[in-house]
Scaffold this motif. Structure first.
Motif, PDB file in Angstrom:
ATOM      1  N   LYS A 189      22.565  69.439  -9.930  1.00  0.00           N
ATOM      2  CA  LYS A 189      22.562  68.509 -11.519  1.00  0.00           C
ATOM      3  C   LYS A 189      22.669  67.175 -10.988  1.00  0.00           C
ATOM      4  N   ALA A 190      21.671  66.237 -11.846  1.00  0.00           N
ATOM      5  CA  ALA A 190      21.761  64.898 -11.945  1.00  0.00           C
ATOM      6  C   ALA A 190      22.353  64.388 -13.093  1.00  0.00           C
ATOM      7  N   THR A 191      22.406  63.081 -13.220  1.00  0.00           N
ATOM      8  CA  THR A 191      23.106  62.498 -14.475  1.00  0.00           C
ATOM      9  C   THR A 191      22.631  63.019 -15.891  1.00  0.00           C
ATOM     10  N   PHE A 192      21.223  63.280 -15.955  1.00  0.00           N
ATOM     11  CA  PHE A 192      20.675  63.618 -17.371  1.00  0.00           C
ATOM     12  C   PHE A 192      20.175  65.077 -17.017  1.00  0.00           C
ATOM     13  N   ASP A 193      19.951  65.571 -15.933  1.00  0.00           N
ATOM     14  CA  ASP A 193      19.030  66.756 -15.592  1.00  0.00           C
ATOM     15  C   ASP A 193      19.818  67.875 -14.635  1.00  0.00           C
ATOM     16  N   LYS A 194      19.384  69.012 -14.894  1.00  0.00           N
ATOM     17  CA  LYS A 194      19.939  70.239 -14.162  1.00  0.00           C
ATOM     18  C   LYS A 194      18.713  71.010 -13.683  1.00  0.00           C
ATOM     19  N   VAL A 195      18.787  71.425 -12.527  1.00  0.00           N
ATOM     20  CA  VAL A 195      17.673  72.172 -12.054  1.00  0.00           C
ATOM     21  C   VAL A 195      18.043  73.301 -11.014  1.00  0.00           C
ATOM     22  N   SER A 196      17.605  74.524 -11.360  1.00  0.00           N
ATOM     23  CA  SER A 196      18.315  75.737 -10.687  1.00  0.00           C
ATOM     24  C   SER A 196      16.997  76.311  -9.878  1.00  0.00           C
ATOM     25  N   PHE A 197      17.333  77.023  -8.719  1.00  0.00           N
ATOM     26  CA  PHE A 197      15.992  77.714  -8.178  1.00  0.00           C
ATOM     27  C   PHE A 197      16.202  78.612  -7.068  1.00  0.00           C
ATOM     28  N   LEU A 198      15.636  79.605  -6.704  1.00  0.00           N
ATOM     29  CA  LEU A 198      15.700  80.574  -5.597  1.00  0.00           C
ATOM     30  C   LEU A 198      15.674  80.129  -4.312  1.00  0.00           C
ATOM     31  N   ILE A 229      25.015  56.246 -12.948  1.00  0.00           N
ATOM     32  CA  ILE A 229      23.948  56.668 -11.711  1.00  0.00           C
ATOM     33  C   ILE A 229      24.511  57.883 -10.756  1.00  0.00           C
ATOM     34  N   ASP A 230      23.618  58.471 -10.094  1.00  0.00           N
ATOM     35  CA  ASP A 230      24.131  59.531  -9.393  1.00  0.00           C
ATOM     36  C   ASP A 230      24.360  59.361  -7.828  1.00  0.00           C
ATOM     37  N   VAL A 231      23.556  58.311  -7.338  1.00  0.00           N
ATOM     38  CA  VAL A 231      23.894  57.734  -6.044  1.00  0.00           C
ATOM     39  C   VAL A 231      23.921  56.169  -6.130  1.00  0.00           C
ATOM     40  N   GLY A 232      24.740  55.597  -5.152  1.00  0.00           N
ATOM     41  CA  GLY A 232      25.061  54.428  -5.044  1.00  0.00           C
ATOM     42  C   GLY A 232      24.406  53.939  -3.477  1.00  0.00           C
ATOM     43  N   LEU A 233      23.481  53.187  -3.447  1.00  0.00           N
ATOM     44  CA  LEU A 233      22.719  52.852  -2.169  1.00  0.00           C
ATOM     45  C   LEU A 233      23.199  51.392  -2.005  1.00  0.00           C
ATOM     46  N   ALA A 234      23.834  51.142  -0.893  1.00  0.00           N
ATOM     47  CA  ALA A 234      24.116  49.582  -0.519  1.00  0.00           C
ATOM     48  C   ALA A 234      24.915  49.728   0.766  1.00  0.00           C
ATOM     49  N   ASP A 235      25.088  48.506   1.467  1.00  0.00           N
ATOM     50  CA  ASP A 235      25.941  48.422   2.808  1.00  0.00           C
ATOM     51  C   ASP A 235      27.339  48.421   2.230  1.00  0.00           C
ATOM     52  N   LEU A 236      27.809  49.592   1.681  1.00  0.00           N
ATOM     53  CA  LEU A 236      28.908  49.837   1.120  1.00  0.00           C
ATOM     54  C   LEU A 236      30.261  50.042   1.978  1.00  0.00           C
ATOM     55  N   SER A 237      31.234  49.500   2.225  1.00  0.00           N
ATOM     56  CA  SER A 237      32.254  49.837   2.992  1.00  0.00           C
ATOM     57  C   SER A 237      33.224  51.075   2.576  1.00  0.00           C
ATOM     58  N   TYR A 238      33.564  51.865   3.522  1.00  0.00           N
ATOM     59  CA  TYR A 238      34.422  52.930   2.909  1.00  0.00           C
ATOM     60  C   TYR A 238      35.677  52.580   2.959  1.00  0.00           C
TER      61      TYR A 238
END
Length: 341
Positions: free
Chosen positions: A142-151, A249-258
């Motif tokens: 599942k993404a923010t606005f979409d959902k996909v299922s598969f086998l 957003i679904d993903v945050g991409l950056a030089d992010l500290s934990y």
């Protein structure tokens, strides 16, 4: 990105197939469930809308008495019991049900049935077994606005194949912060540099697409003094972490500290790199009114030096008192020893 899975396990069997199953074949089939995957077999098994005779059920129950099988018949799957395996021999009447800890298995060549059927809840699993007894697990992303299922195909031992995660072209919304040496973004070429190239490799390997948007306030994710509401969600951070909380957003991409507060709101990937921490001090005698002899002391605040001084005095007094008690105890031991002799 936080992905929540809602699964259930069903066996959907064509009526003509079920009618052709002998009692021995049913016994063999039930026994094969445990061989294929332990998750497919529970002590309580419900056969829903299956064309079986009382004699068949009686013999199956007798055969599995020592194995504590509790086989039951149900007319529908509207209210499935928890912690059981549901065998559905015909297409369910409803496309959505509420249940938890339930195992569903579909035995059919019609791949759309398990994909369209939803069992909302927790710790449910859904499988499909076709007429060739090839087994597939139904997977949801599942993404923010979409959902996909598969086998996803499994082998006959129930072990997952090593094909990796296939997101079936799902579009993710990616928030990012550009930083020299770590990440840049170009609309035509995508992400680049250390983090960007790694993300592009993940995109290719996991088969997803993305839409990139910059951090709305330019921040990474500082803790707010007071939570705010955004689109019906409670947001406790600024920047990318706040955008994840607000489902922007679904993903945050950056030089992010934990950090601890961020880890409570977002799932972090594995360690990507180590950064050195460097303390830079002012050169001796450099800068304005600083005197050469005081330069070493102006690096730290007065409160820090005061804490060091108090600690030194307290520790010295403690050591002095401890030494006095130790000397008295030593004198007392010598005195007692002299008296005894």
């Amino acid at each position: 990105m936080v992905i929540k899975n809602s699964f259930a396990i069903f066996i959907l069997i064509f009526t003509n197939q079920v009618a052709g199953f002998t009692t021995d074949e049913w016994v063999k089939y039930f026994d094969s469930l445990r061989t294929i995957d332990p998750l497919l077999y529970n002590s309580v098994i419900y056969m829903v809308d299956c064309n079986t005779t009382d004699e068949t059920l009686s013999m199956i129950n007798d055969f599995y008495t020592s194995k504590r099988l509790n086989l039951k018949i149900a007319r529908s799957v509207l209210s499935p019991p928890q912690e059981s395996t549901i065998i559905v021999c015909n297409q369910p009447d409803k496309g959505v049900i509420q249940t938890t800890h339930t195992t569903f298995i579909f035995l059919t060549d019609n791949t759309t049935i398990p994909l369209s059927f939803e069992a909302n809840g927790y710790n449910n699993t859904k499988y499909l077994i076709n007429s060739q007894f090839d087994i597939f697990q139904v997977v949801y992303h599942k993404a923010t606005f979409d959902k996909v299922s598969f086998l996803k195909p499994l082998d006959l031992t129930g072990k997952k194949t090593e094909s990796g995660v296939d997101l079936q072209g799902l579009e993710l919304t990616v928030g990012y912060i550009e930083y020299e040496g770590y990440l840049t973004y170009n609309k035509s070429t995508g992400f680049d540099l250390k983090f960007g190239k790694l993300f592009e490799i993940m995109k290719k390997q996991m088969n997803f697409t993305y839409k990139a948007i910059p951090s709305k306030d330019g921040g990474y994710g500082s803790l707010l003094a007071k939570p705010i509401k955004f689109n019906g969600h409670e947001v406790t951070h600024t920047g990318l972490i706040g955008m994840l909380e607000g489902k922007e957003i679904d993903v945050g991409l950056a030089d992010l500290s934990y950090t601890y507060s961020r880890s409570q709101k977002a799932d972090f990937g594995g360690m990507m790199m180590l950064q050195r921490t460097i303390l830079i001090v002012k050169k001796i005698g450099a800068g304005g009114d600083d005197y050469k002899y005081w330069a070493f002391f102006t690096v730290l605040f007065k409160d820090v030096w005061g804490a060091y001084l108090v600690s030194a005095v307290v520790f010295s007094l403690f050591t002095f008192v401890l030494t006095l008690f130790a000397l008295r105890i030593i004198h007392l031991i010598f005195l007692i020893k002299h008296l005894l002799l």
